[in-house]
Enzyme design. Sequence first.
Site, PDB file in Angstrom:
ATOM      1  CG  HIS A 156      51.481  14.865   7.794  1.00 41.80           C
ATOM      2  ND1 HIS A 156      51.432  13.890   7.496  1.00 41.80           N
ATOM      3  CD2 HIS A 156      52.080  15.743   8.360  1.00 41.80           C
ATOM      4  CE1 HIS A 156      53.659  14.232   7.470  1.00 41.80           C
ATOM      5  NE2 HIS A 156      53.971  15.198   8.119  1.00 41.80           N
ATOM      6  CG  HIS A 189      46.542  -4.388   7.457  1.00 45.09           C
ATOM      7  ND1 HIS A 189      45.081  -3.855   7.605  1.00 45.09           N
ATOM      8  CD2 HIS A 189      46.034  -5.377   8.607  1.00 45.09           C
ATOM      9  CE1 HIS A 189      44.456  -4.680   8.834  1.00 45.09           C
ATOM     10  NE2 HIS A 189      45.445  -5.588   8.821  1.00 45.09           N
ATOM     11  N   GLY A 229      46.875   0.197   6.415  1.00 42.17           N
ATOM     12  CA  GLY A 229      47.860   0.415   5.032  1.00 42.17           C
ATOM     13  C   GLY A 229      49.572   0.025   4.816  1.00 42.17           C
TER      14      GLY A 229
END
Length: 297
Positions: free
Chosen positions: A81, A167, A171
């Site tokens: 995903h 980050h 992220g």
Amino acid sequence: MAIIESIPNVSEGRRPEVVERMAEAVRQTPGVKLLNYSSDASHNRSVLTLIGDASAVKAATLALFEVAAATIDLRTHQGEHPRIGAVDVVPFVPIEGATMADCVALAKDVAATVAERFALPVFLYEEAASSPARRNLEDIRRGEFEGLRAKMSGAEWKPDFGPALPHESAGATVIGARMPLIAYNINLNTDRLDVAKKIATAIRHSSGGLRFVKAMGVMLEDRRVAQVSMNLTNYEKTPIFRVFELVKREAERYGVSILESEIVGLVPSAALTGAAQFYLQLEGFTGEQILENKLRS
């Protein structure tokens, strides 16, 4: 009490103990009820569904971020995903006594707090979007975590809240407000990923398909099964049975049949009632004829 639903999607579906820690953080939040949570190992993703008033839902969401940011490292994360964050997306949905404006305000409030507390870039989407280019989740997520630093280097992808760069391990995250949707997947009786992708292209709205369908083709590597993974954003205008039938017809073009389908998380009963009416060819049937509905009313 105004009831708001939150459906955080987190980038962890292979470590049950981590998912359980996030679920427990939600359970321990006063005023919130965790309705459901489920994981998919192939997607390496989990979806939680919780409800409460705005302040309680905010507290539970922040508690979940606390666990996710400390336990999920996207630098080593792999899954089918697309994702840009440890907590990838958090939509808020008005359920009872709450308006879309309430959910937009909550999204912005939570986004500001998440950015400050966890040093995470936050993008607003759907009804909370700051521009039309950010309304669709797939546009924000395009390029995924691996391409996020380069994407955010452009002025057009400056986050709505938080630092200008992702980050290191968590992220970024996407937070917004929307109406209810159904996460619906159809598994094909084949390992041909190209067929799943062709079907997804044919049925999704962005490429000329059904108006309220978002779709992509993925491979469930553990089962060697190709999947058409979908979000149905308005089940009343594009009912679930119509989606199933179109996928079935498209699959037949390639000599492929449907193996099974699945609903991820919760689903409105009206969506399933509509499918029953269609397949059983029920004339004049209403939800009032369902025993449990009648008892509740």
